[in-house]
Design a protein around this motif. Sequence first.
Motif, PDB file in Angstrom:
ATOM      1  N   GLU A  79       5.440  -9.477 -27.085  1.00 39.76           N
ATOM      2  CA  GLU A  79       5.461 -10.814 -27.698  1.00 39.76           C
ATOM      3  C   GLU A  79       6.552 -10.916 -28.763  1.00 39.76           C
ATOM      4  O   GLU A  79       7.239 -11.933 -28.857  1.00 39.76           O
ATOM      5  N   LYS A  80       6.705  -9.855 -29.568  1.00 42.85           N
ATOM      6  CA  LYS A  80       7.762  -9.849 -30.586  1.00 42.85           C
ATOM      7  C   LYS A  80       9.135  -9.948 -29.937  1.00 42.85           C
ATOM      8  O   LYS A  80      10.001 -10.702 -30.389  1.00 42.85           O
ATOM      9  N   LEU A  81       9.328  -9.177 -28.870  1.00 44.81           N
ATOM     10  CA  LEU A  81      10.624  -9.214 -28.190  1.00 44.81           C
ATOM     11  C   LEU A  81      10.872 -10.563 -27.535  1.00 44.81           C
ATOM     12  O   LEU A  81      11.982 -11.089 -27.595  1.00 44.81           O
ATOM     13  N   LYS A  82       9.867 -11.125 -26.912  1.00 46.32           N
ATOM     14  CA  LYS A  82      10.032 -12.452 -26.299  1.00 46.32           C
ATOM     15  C   LYS A  82      10.414 -13.484 -27.350  1.00 46.32           C
ATOM     16  O   LYS A  82      11.268 -14.339 -27.116  1.00 46.32           O
ATOM     17  N   GLN A  83       9.776 -13.402 -28.517  1.00 43.32           N
ATOM     18  CA  GLN A  83      10.079 -14.341 -29.598  1.00 43.32           C
ATOM     19  C   GLN A  83      11.532 -14.161 -30.057  1.00 43.32           C
ATOM     20  O   GLN A  83      12.277 -15.134 -30.177  1.00 43.32           O
ATOM     21  N   PHE A  84      11.947 -12.926 -30.304  1.00 45.91           N
ATOM     22  CA  PHE A  84      13.319 -12.661 -30.742  1.00 45.91           C
ATOM     23  C   PHE A  84      14.329 -13.044 -29.657  1.00 45.91           C
ATOM     24  O   PHE A  84      15.360 -13.648 -29.931  1.00 45.91           O
ATOM     25  N   ASN A  85      14.018 -12.715 -28.400  1.00 50.41           N
ATOM     26  CA  ASN A  85      14.935 -12.988 -27.295  1.00 50.41           C
ATOM     27  C   ASN A  85      15.080 -14.471 -26.983  1.00 50.41           C
ATOM     28  O   ASN A  85      15.974 -14.858 -26.235  1.00 50.41           O
ATOM     29  N   SER A  86      14.241 -15.296 -27.554  1.00 50.90           N
ATOM     30  CA  SER A  86      14.343 -16.742 -27.325  1.00 50.90           C
ATOM     31  C   SER A  86      15.131 -17.451 -28.431  1.00 50.90           C
ATOM     32  O   SER A  86      15.345 -18.654 -28.355  1.00 50.90           O
ATOM     33  N   THR A  87      15.601 -16.700 -29.433  1.00 52.53           N
ATOM     34  CA  THR A  87      16.329 -17.322 -30.538  1.00 52.53           C
ATOM     35  C   THR A  87      17.757 -17.676 -30.117  1.00 52.53           C
ATOM     36  O   THR A  87      18.322 -17.066 -29.204  1.00 52.53           O
ATOM     37  N   GLU A  88      18.333 -18.643 -30.802  1.00 50.50           N
ATOM     38  CA  GLU A  88      19.725 -19.029 -30.535  1.00 50.50           C
ATOM     39  C   GLU A  88      20.673 -17.870 -30.834  1.00 50.50           C
ATOM     40  O   GLU A  88      21.673 -17.675 -30.142  1.00 50.50           O
ATOM     41  N   LYS A  89      20.370 -17.111 -31.874  1.00 47.78           N
ATOM     42  CA  LYS A  89      21.204 -15.958 -32.242  1.00 47.78           C
ATOM     43  C   LYS A  89      21.283 -14.985 -31.071  1.00 47.78           C
ATOM     44  O   LYS A  89      22.369 -14.536 -30.697  1.00 47.78           O
ATOM     45  N   TYR A  90      20.161 -14.654 -30.477  1.00 43.43           N
ATOM     46  CA  TYR A  90      20.138 -13.710 -29.361  1.00 43.43           C
ATOM     47  C   TYR A  90      20.889 -14.282 -28.157  1.00 43.43           C
ATOM     48  O   TYR A  90      21.652 -13.571 -27.493  1.00 43.43           O
ATOM     49  N   LYS A  91      20.706 -15.557 -27.881  1.00 44.29           N
ATOM     50  CA  LYS A  91      21.402 -16.186 -26.752  1.00 44.29           C
ATOM     51  C   LYS A  91      22.917 -16.143 -26.944  1.00 44.29           C
ATOM     52  O   LYS A  91      23.666 -15.899 -25.999  1.00 44.29           O
ATOM     53  N   LYS A  92      23.373 -16.329 -28.186  1.00 42.48           N
ATOM     54  CA  LYS A  92      24.807 -16.234 -28.478  1.00 42.48           C
ATOM     55  C   LYS A  92      25.302 -14.803 -28.296  1.00 42.48           C
ATOM     56  O   LYS A  92      26.414 -14.572 -27.821  1.00 42.48           O
ATOM     57  N   GLU A  93      24.477 -13.837 -28.688  1.00 41.40           N
ATOM     58  CA  GLU A  93      24.852 -12.436 -28.500  1.00 41.40           C
ATOM     59  C   GLU A  93      24.952 -12.093 -27.014  1.00 41.40           C
ATOM     60  O   GLU A  93      25.850 -11.346 -26.604  1.00 41.40           O
ATOM     61  N   LEU A  94      24.063 -12.647 -26.201  1.00 40.93           N
ATOM     62  CA  LEU A  94      24.145 -12.427 -24.754  1.00 40.93           C
ATOM     63  C   LEU A  94      25.447 -12.991 -24.186  1.00 40.93           C
ATOM     64  O   LEU A  94      26.093 -12.347 -23.355  1.00 40.93           O
ATOM     65  N   GLU A  95      25.817 -14.174 -24.636  1.00 40.80           N
ATOM     66  CA  GLU A  95      27.068 -14.784 -24.162  1.00 40.80           C
ATOM     67  C   GLU A  95      28.285 -13.954 -24.584  1.00 40.80           C
ATOM     68  O   GLU A  95      29.222 -13.765 -23.803  1.00 40.80           O
TER      69      GLU A  95
END
Length: 140
Positions: free
Chosen positions: A5-21
């Motif tokens: 649940e913690k990872l899902k919450q973090f992985n849904s943030t805009e910051k994480y999405k930008k890091e993926l890009e």
Amino acid sequence: MNYAEKLKQFNSTEKYKKELEFLKALLLMSPTKNDLHLDFGCGIGTAVKYFNDNDIITNGYEKNIHNKEFDYADSYCGKYDTVYFLHSFAHIDNIQDVLIDLNTKRVIVITPNAIWLKLNHNPDYMPDPTVFKHYSQDEL
């Protein structure tokens, strides 16, 4: 809140999405489309799925008591063109040994900067009992 649940919450943030890009752009700089990439410390596999969905061949490796799904990846065989650490570098106590054993062409590290964390007192990262060391840019 449990590990997944913690990872899902973090992985849904805009910051994480930008890091993926950002990481996607780096991985696409590979010399060939068939390069094989490893997400070392892949958590619940969000990045692995994202990259494979975007035709970037990626395996995941996770050695966490909370997630056995990705234990299948042989991380120490030297067959990976790129190994990346996406918020996992600080969680590995023997990082120098791991880097030597990986025997890969390229390593990419995305991790919070220790100096930034200290200045901003970010509760998302500190204190985290699973972190062995936060690295400054100079230390990396």
